[in-house]
Design a protein around this motif. Structure first.
Motif, mmCIF file in Angstrom:
data_model
loop_
_atom_site.group_PDB
_atom_site.id
_atom_site.type_symbol
_atom_site.label_atom_id
_atom_site.label_comp_id
_atom_site.label_asym_id
_atom_site.label_seq_id
_atom_site.Cartn_x
_atom_site.Cartn_y
_atom_site.Cartn_z
ATOM 1 N N LEU A 71 14.578 -11.655 -24.045
ATOM 2 C CA LEU A 71 14.563 -11.973 -22.621
ATOM 3 C C LEU A 71 15.620 -12.984 -22.216
ATOM 4 C CD1 LEU A 71 10.746 -12.014 -21.822
ATOM 5 C CD2 LEU A 71 12.383 -10.130 -21.618
ATOM 6 N N THR A 72 16.082 -13.808 -23.137
ATOM 7 C CA THR A 72 17.094 -14.809 -22.788
ATOM 8 C C THR A 72 18.512 -14.383 -23.160
ATOM 9 O OG1 THR A 72 16.714 -16.009 -24.871
ATOM 10 C CG2 THR A 72 15.460 -16.733 -22.926
ATOM 11 N N SER A 117 18.151 -8.273 -21.952
ATOM 12 C CA SER A 117 17.419 -7.890 -20.747
ATOM 13 C C SER A 117 18.311 -8.045 -19.518
ATOM 14 C CB SER A 117 16.168 -8.749 -20.579
ATOM 15 O OG SER A 117 16.513 -10.052 -20.164
ATOM 16 N N ASN A 118 17.892 -7.404 -18.440
ATOM 17 C CA ASN A 118 18.610 -7.495 -17.166
ATOM 18 C C ASN A 118 18.055 -8.605 -16.281
ATOM 19 O OD1 ASN A 118 20.531 -5.345 -17.462
ATOM 20 N ND2 ASN A 118 18.796 -3.951 -17.370
ATOM 21 N N ILE A 119 17.264 -9.494 -16.847
ATOM 22 C CA ILE A 119 16.687 -10.591 -16.061
ATOM 23 C C ILE A 119 17.771 -11.446 -15.424
ATOM 24 C CG2 ILE A 119 15.434 -12.777 -16.288
ATOM 25 C CD1 ILE A 119 13.493 -11.364 -18.118
ATOM 26 N N GLN A 169 10.721 -7.223 -9.679
ATOM 27 C CA GLN A 169 11.960 -6.802 -10.336
ATOM 28 C C GLN A 169 12.107 -7.478 -11.699
ATOM 29 O OE1 GLN A 169 14.683 -7.860 -7.178
ATOM 30 N NE2 GLN A 169 14.877 -5.725 -6.531
ATOM 31 N N MET A 170 11.738 -8.762 -11.788
ATOM 32 C CA MET A 170 11.815 -9.460 -13.080
ATOM 33 C C MET A 170 10.792 -8.900 -14.068
ATOM 34 S SD MET A 170 12.658 -13.428 -12.278
ATOM 35 C CE MET A 170 13.165 -13.789 -13.946
ATOM 36 N N ALA A 186 12.192 -5.638 -15.361
ATOM 37 C CA ALA A 186 13.259 -5.887 -16.335
ATOM 38 C C ALA A 186 12.672 -6.359 -17.667
ATOM 39 C CB ALA A 186 14.239 -6.922 -15.787
ATOM 40 N N THR A 187 11.619 -7.161 -17.597
ATOM 41 C CA THR A 187 10.937 -7.637 -18.799
ATOM 42 C C THR A 187 10.297 -6.477 -19.551
ATOM 43 O OG1 THR A 187 10.497 -9.809 -17.829
ATOM 44 C CG2 THR A 187 9.061 -9.104 -19.631
ATOM 45 N N VAL A 202 5.402 -13.590 -13.418
ATOM 46 C CA VAL A 202 6.500 -14.534 -13.266
ATOM 47 C C VAL A 202 6.042 -15.653 -12.349
ATOM 48 C CG1 VAL A 202 8.854 -14.866 -12.426
ATOM 49 C CG2 VAL A 202 8.231 -12.730 -13.533
ATOM 50 N N VAL A 226 8.342 -16.440 -17.524
ATOM 51 C CA VAL A 226 7.785 -15.107 -17.664
ATOM 52 C C VAL A 226 6.650 -15.221 -18.669
ATOM 53 C CG1 VAL A 226 8.227 -12.737 -18.364
ATOM 54 C CG2 VAL A 226 10.014 -14.025 -17.181
ATOM 55 N N ILE A 260 13.054 -19.078 -18.137
ATOM 56 C CA ILE A 260 14.271 -18.402 -17.711
ATOM 57 C C ILE A 260 14.953 -19.257 -16.655
ATOM 58 C CG2 ILE A 260 15.233 -16.312 -16.651
ATOM 59 C CD1 ILE A 260 13.838 -15.675 -19.257
#
Length: 115
Positions: free
Chosen positions: A27-28, A42-44, A59-60, A63-64, A82, A92, A111
């Motif tokens: 995620l990071t 990820s796209n976070i 959206q987050m 992505a998660t 989130v 998250v 995040i």
């Protein structure tokens, strides 16, 4: 039983700790930043400046869920949420089932913002 090593301390990790470390790494890590593994992550980070409203949170979460499903096969994600703060940070929170033993686990991943 030892499943891996802490990337911060070098100490042995249990299976659940190792999965948590993996989830944090996934995620990071922004997609496109790993050499020879550009799809990893990820796209976070594409959403970091999104509004802290229900749409941005959804959206987050999406992505998660996408990143965990793709990169962490040991974990079946059950729930993600989130929480955002005014200073630009977000956490998250994940709840899932470890596929190998059926145990429930919970992880929190910070995040954004500066530590």
């Amino acid at each position: 039983m030892t499943y891996g090593m802490s990337r911060l301390t070098g100490k042995k990790l249990t299976k659940h700790e190792h999965i948590g470390q993996s989830v944090t790494d996934i995620l990071t890590t922004p997609v496109g930043t790993r050499v020879k593994r550009r799809a990893y992550g990820s796209n976070i980070f594409d959403l970091v400046d999104s509004p802290a409203n229900p749409t941005g949170a959804l959206q987050m979460i999406a992505a998660t869920a996408d990143a965990i499903a793709r990169w962490e096969p040991r974990l079946e994600l059950q729930k993600a949420s989130v929480s955002a703060t005014i200073d630009g940070k977000a956490v998250v929170s994940l709840t899932g089932i470890v596929k190998e033993d059926g145990e429930a686990v919970t992880y929190g991943v910070a995040i954004g913002g500066s530590s």
